[in-house]
Design a protein around this motif. Structure first.
Motif, short mmCIF file in Angstrom:
data_model
loop_
_atom_site.label_atom_id
_atom_site.label_comp_id
_atom_site.label_asym_id
_atom_site.label_seq_id
_atom_site.Cartn_x
_atom_site.Cartn_y
_atom_site.Cartn_z
N THR A 174 -0.78 -15.90 -6.57
CA THR A 174 -0.70 -15.93 -5.27
C THR A 174 -1.54 -15.01 -4.41
O THR A 174 -2.01 -14.32 -5.00
N THR A 175 -1.55 -15.45 -3.13
CA THR A 175 -2.36 -14.51 -2.24
C THR A 175 -1.46 -13.91 -1.23
O THR A 175 -0.51 -14.32 -0.58
N ILE A 176 -1.74 -12.23 -1.12
CA ILE A 176 -1.30 -11.37 -0.28
C ILE A 176 -2.27 -10.94 0.60
O ILE A 176 -3.36 -10.67 0.54
N THR A 177 -1.76 -10.43 1.84
CA THR A 177 -2.51 -9.60 2.74
C THR A 177 -2.11 -8.27 2.68
O THR A 177 -0.81 -7.71 3.03
N ILE A 178 -2.81 -7.45 2.39
CA ILE A 178 -2.72 -5.89 2.36
C ILE A 178 -3.68 -5.16 3.18
O ILE A 178 -4.93 -5.58 3.19
N ASP A 208 -6.26 -2.54 4.21
CA ASP A 208 -7.28 -1.93 3.48
C ASP A 208 -7.24 -0.54 2.89
O ASP A 208 -7.66 -0.39 1.64
N GLU A 209 -6.38 0.29 3.51
CA GLU A 209 -6.18 1.68 3.17
C GLU A 209 -5.20 1.38 1.90
O GLU A 209 -5.51 2.34 0.92
N ILE A 210 -4.43 0.69 1.95
CA ILE A 210 -3.52 0.49 0.71
C ILE A 210 -4.02 0.10 -0.40
O ILE A 210 -3.86 0.50 -1.58
N LEU A 211 -4.85 -1.05 -0.05
CA LEU A 211 -5.72 -1.42 -1.41
C LEU A 211 -6.58 -0.70 -1.81
O LEU A 211 -6.83 -0.38 -3.13
N LYS A 212 -7.19 0.24 -0.97
CA LYS A 212 -7.88 1.41 -1.83
C LYS A 212 -7.22 2.48 -2.57
O LYS A 212 -7.37 3.07 -3.65
N GLN A 213 -5.80 2.49 -2.16
CA GLN A 213 -4.87 3.64 -2.73
C GLN A 213 -4.63 2.91 -4.13
O GLN A 213 -4.30 3.18 -5.25
#
Length: 117
Positions: free
Chosen positions: A36-40, A42-47
């Motif tokens: 699936t595709t989710i939208t996160i 950018d800061e959360i993705l780095k974490q």
């Protein structure tokens, strides 16, 4: 070949073996996953990437574990159910009858409605 190249080859081979084992295990156990595709943010993705690197796993696996944990019922939710504590002998605590009050109110409403016409 440089030592760095040997290390990278070893990591790639280990990754390939892990993927091969995963596919074999998935075909034996018949694990069903949904891509699936989710939208996160950018800061959360780095974490998430940092956490995945520190745990030696993938971002997908970190997200899956977090979602799995969030989907489980918590012990706090089970404990926070409301429990009415009463004292005394039990039985009726008031002389009022909710059905009688509702019937009386309905009668008053009907009388008022008929008078309007």
């Amino acid at each position: 070949m440089s030592p760095c190249g040997t290390k990278q080859f070893g990591q790639r081979r280990q990754l390939f073996e892990t993927v091969s084992q995963s596919k074999t295990i998935a075909s034996i156990v018949k694990v069903h996953v949904m891509r699936t595709t989710i939208t996160i943010d950018d800061e959360i993705l780095k974490q998430l990437k940092a956490r995945a690197a520190s745990e030696g796993t993938t971002v997908s696996r970190v997200i899956e574990n977090l979602v799995r944990g969030a989907a489980q019922p918590t012990a706090i939710a089970a404990e926070s159910r409301f429990q009415l504590v009463t004292f005394g002998k039990g039985g009726r605590f008031t002389s009022l009858d909710a059905d009688r009050i509702a019937a009386s109110q309905e009668h008053k409403d009907l009388v008022r409605y008929v008078r309007r016409k």
